[in-house]
Design an enzyme around this catalytic site. Sequence first.
Site, PDB file in Angstrom:
ATOM      1  N   PHE A  61       4.706   2.552 -10.553  1.00 49.37           N
ATOM      2  CA  PHE A  61       4.198   3.850 -11.005  1.00 49.37           C
ATOM      3  C   PHE A  61       5.005   4.316 -12.213  1.00 49.37           C
ATOM      4  O   PHE A  61       5.407   5.462 -12.328  1.00 49.37           O
ATOM      5  CB  PHE A  61       4.242   4.867  -9.844  1.00 49.37           C
ATOM      6  CG  PHE A  61       3.173   5.925  -9.941  1.00 49.37           C
ATOM      7  CD1 PHE A  61       1.825   5.579  -9.872  1.00 49.37           C
ATOM      8  CD2 PHE A  61       3.513   7.267 -10.101  1.00 49.37           C
ATOM      9  CE1 PHE A  61       0.841   6.548  -9.968  1.00 49.37           C
ATOM     10  CE2 PHE A  61       2.536   8.245 -10.200  1.00 49.37           C
ATOM     11  CZ  PHE A  61       1.191   7.889 -10.127  1.00 49.37           C
ATOM     12  N   THR A  98       4.126  -3.639 -11.657  1.00 44.80           N
ATOM     13  CA  THR A  98       5.588  -3.543 -11.674  1.00 44.80           C
ATOM     14  C   THR A  98       6.108  -4.277 -12.916  1.00 44.80           C
ATOM     15  O   THR A  98       5.366  -5.028 -13.559  1.00 44.80           O
ATOM     16  CB  THR A  98       6.191  -4.161 -10.390  1.00 44.80           C
ATOM     17  OG1 THR A  98       5.903  -5.564 -10.369  1.00 44.80           O
ATOM     18  CG2 THR A  98       5.627  -3.504  -9.133  1.00 44.80           C
ATOM     19  N   LYS A 115       3.132 -10.263 -16.473  1.00 45.21           N
ATOM     20  CA  LYS A 115       3.049 -11.596 -17.076  1.00 45.21           C
ATOM     21  C   LYS A 115       3.738 -12.682 -16.248  1.00 45.21           C
ATOM     22  O   LYS A 115       3.343 -13.845 -16.300  1.00 45.21           O
ATOM     23  CB  LYS A 115       3.680 -11.561 -18.483  1.00 45.21           C
ATOM     24  CG  LYS A 115       2.904 -10.728 -19.465  1.00 45.21           C
ATOM     25  CD  LYS A 115       3.478 -10.787 -20.873  1.00 45.21           C
ATOM     26  CE  LYS A 115       4.666  -9.872 -21.056  1.00 45.21           C
ATOM     27  NZ  LYS A 115       4.356  -8.446 -21.124  1.00 45.21           N
ATOM     28  N   VAL A 124      -2.156 -10.063 -21.669  1.00 39.46           N
ATOM     29  CA  VAL A 124      -2.198 -10.610 -23.030  1.00 39.46           C
ATOM     30  C   VAL A 124      -2.910  -9.624 -23.959  1.00 39.46           C
ATOM     31  O   VAL A 124      -4.051  -9.249 -23.701  1.00 39.46           O
ATOM     32  CB  VAL A 124      -2.943 -11.971 -23.062  1.00 39.46           C
ATOM     33  CG1 VAL A 124      -2.939 -12.546 -24.461  1.00 39.46           C
ATOM     34  CG2 VAL A 124      -2.319 -12.955 -22.087  1.00 39.46           C
ATOM     35  N   GLY A 133      -2.746  -6.443 -24.561  1.00 41.35           N
ATOM     36  CA  GLY A 133      -3.018  -5.069 -24.146  1.00 41.35           C
ATOM     37  C   GLY A 133      -4.479  -4.707 -24.038  1.00 41.35           C
ATOM     38  O   GLY A 133      -5.202  -5.228 -23.179  1.00 41.35           O
ATOM     39  N   GLY A 166      10.814   3.553 -29.955  1.00 39.78           N
ATOM     40  CA  GLY A 166      10.401   3.084 -28.637  1.00 39.78           C
ATOM     41  C   GLY A 166       9.550   1.824 -28.685  1.00 39.78           C
ATOM     42  O   GLY A 166       8.968   1.416 -27.679  1.00 39.78           O
ATOM     43  N   LYS A 173       2.725 -15.333 -23.391  1.00 45.27           N
ATOM     44  CA  LYS A 173       1.284 -15.066 -23.474  1.00 45.27           C
ATOM     45  C   LYS A 173       0.509 -16.347 -23.794  1.00 45.27           C
ATOM     46  O   LYS A 173      -0.581 -16.567 -23.262  1.00 45.27           O
ATOM     47  CB  LYS A 173       1.027 -13.973 -24.507  1.00 45.27           C
ATOM     48  CG  LYS A 173       1.579 -12.628 -24.020  1.00 45.27           C
ATOM     49  CD  LYS A 173       1.711 -11.607 -25.128  1.00 45.27           C
ATOM     50  CE  LYS A 173       2.301 -10.304 -24.596  1.00 45.27           C
ATOM     51  NZ  LYS A 173       2.651  -9.356 -25.680  1.00 45.27           N
ATOM     52  N   GLY A 221       1.116  -0.109 -24.774  1.00 44.71           N
ATOM     53  CA  GLY A 221       0.884   1.313 -24.563  1.00 44.71           C
ATOM     54  C   GLY A 221       0.315   1.542 -23.181  1.00 44.71           C
ATOM     55  O   GLY A 221      -0.375   0.688 -22.635  1.00 44.71           O
TER      56      GLY A 221
END
Lengths: 328, 328
Positions: free
Chosen positions: A8, A82, A111, A138, A140, A193, A211, A305
């Site tokens: 979370f 997670t 991943k 992979v 996003g 960030g 990936k 993101g």
Amino acid sequence: MRIAMLGFGSVGRGIAEAVSEKDLGLSITAVADSRSGIIDADGIDIRDVLERKRTTGLCGTPGITAEDVIESGVYDVLVEVTPTNADSAEPALGYITCALTAGRHVVTSNKGPVALRYDALMQLAVSRNVQLRYEATVCGAIPLIQALEIGLAGNTITALNGVFNGTCNYILTRMTDEGLSYSQALLEARELGYAEADPTYDVKGIDAAIKLVILANSIWGLNVSLDDVDITGIDGLTTDALALAEDLDCTIRLIGEIIPEKRILKVSPRVLSKDHSLVVRDTLNAVTVETDMAGEITLIGRGAGSRETASAIIADILFIRDCYVERT
Amino acid sequence: MRIAMLGFGSVGRGIAEAVSEKDLGLSITAVADSRSGIIDADGIDIRDVLERKRTTGLCGTPGITAEDVIESGVYDVLVEVTPTNADSAEPALGYITCALTAGRHVVTSNKGPVALRYDALMQLAVSRNVQLRYEATVCGAIPLIQALEIGLAGNTITALNGVFNGTCNYILTRMTDEGLSYSQALLEARELGYAEADPTYDVKGIDAAIKLVILANSIWGLNVSLDDVDITGIDGLTTDALALAEDLDCTIRLIGEIIPEKRILKVSPRVLSKDHSLVVRDTLNAVTVETDMAGEITLIGRGAGSRETASAIIADILFIRDCYVERT
């Protein structure tokens, strides 16, 4: 359709927000973070959970664990978000294995398990007649796995090239635009960030390589590991190299490449013409696939993101519902 | 899965070639062109049919018609690839209606029926519990409909912009690169087979507008027609206009735009920065969709061609098989 969620952090909260804001027909019945959990077969009030997490740092009751959530059985799909552990894939690998064994669909952004244990997990899913989906692992928000599996079904995919790491792409964009040194651009990426405190996985090309391993194993069944990828990162790149590229109206991008027939998997900085479709800016990702019927198809979008990752997770959940649950 | 095919021009032959060359688990049991047909419930030898078409111009026996194929019932999916009639959509509309009514899935590359009668056809398909798919009607090989419906499921698509007509894009590319006049570039496009003898539909923006209507009705349910699209073609563009754009490091492309919330549908030449992701070369198509979760996603690829269209048709067929036939 009932969702249980492990993890979370920002991605988990992004999914929870989307489920609570949109009328998607999804109900969240269990959530666990690393220190607490909440289970309610009738559906959790997600706004309460989001508020509790914001104010206390906990999503639920201390002592309720991920294992409790998995064993509760009050869900159709386990959403496993997670943090990635690229060495052992644990604890996510154990969570996913348990849920699949119990005959539950799994959607993950993690991943580790997909890169390290794709074949075993997929065999388990098939044996239990459930789906394991991993679009978010992979690129996003880019629906790349869906495009390769479904949109381009029937094609032979002969090669794939792409920008798979937004952190590296940001650093290279800033080095080119502003003439920053590698360490200056990395510092800036950290401040914004875009890079983690330890940027090793990103800048040394390991994240991009992971990936490639996921794609190689899932799309082509190549059964490879990270050791099979020829990896060069961007941490050795100088401003001189970028200036030389600039003189040729070119620039440098960290490109991941797969040529399945030759079992070539490679991550390396490449000099590309500035009008090349893989020369995208800032933290964008881009992938070009070469096919026998469709020709070249390029997809460009955000590679990271929380809302972007949530987009991929939710598309996977809805695909399972529309194609595998409602029709059976 | 058994396929019946109406239309055996370059697209139909492209599909037939792919089915015969690849091990897709598909069997073609009926084919009709405008003058002949062949029906065999046990599966047709497609190489024979391709050879006969090449040498005689006929795919089968004179007197066997499209209606005979539809009524034969020896198929699970009707593949409708006859030429587009943008005024009445006939005869394709009748063919598709008959097959759906008979409880058969339909896959089409024909823009007419989907642009003019989307709602009615989809209602009919739903009432018969079958699928109507039309990926090939928009942007050829680019899996755009799949991305909008499946890959980005759960997102609100707030806007869409794209290059939908390869003929116009080729003409504009050549006017820019070589300083050709509009009529010189059009002549060249004709000689290369990129433009038809009567290029009106392409150069006046009507083809692009038809694709916007298909997307507006299928993705957003806007229930619009061609009259609702504000259309400006490229036939009035001068080399001076392109030179002016060039002075600003820009170029001109024919862009189709949908803003669903405002019911804006527009096709017009636009001045775009040369590094804009929609500035693609030659006959390529490109589309950027704006979404609430995934951000902007851009897809680039070939918008026409027989193998490219076959790619989209086959992906639709396999999607129906994997998600709607095998699971029911």
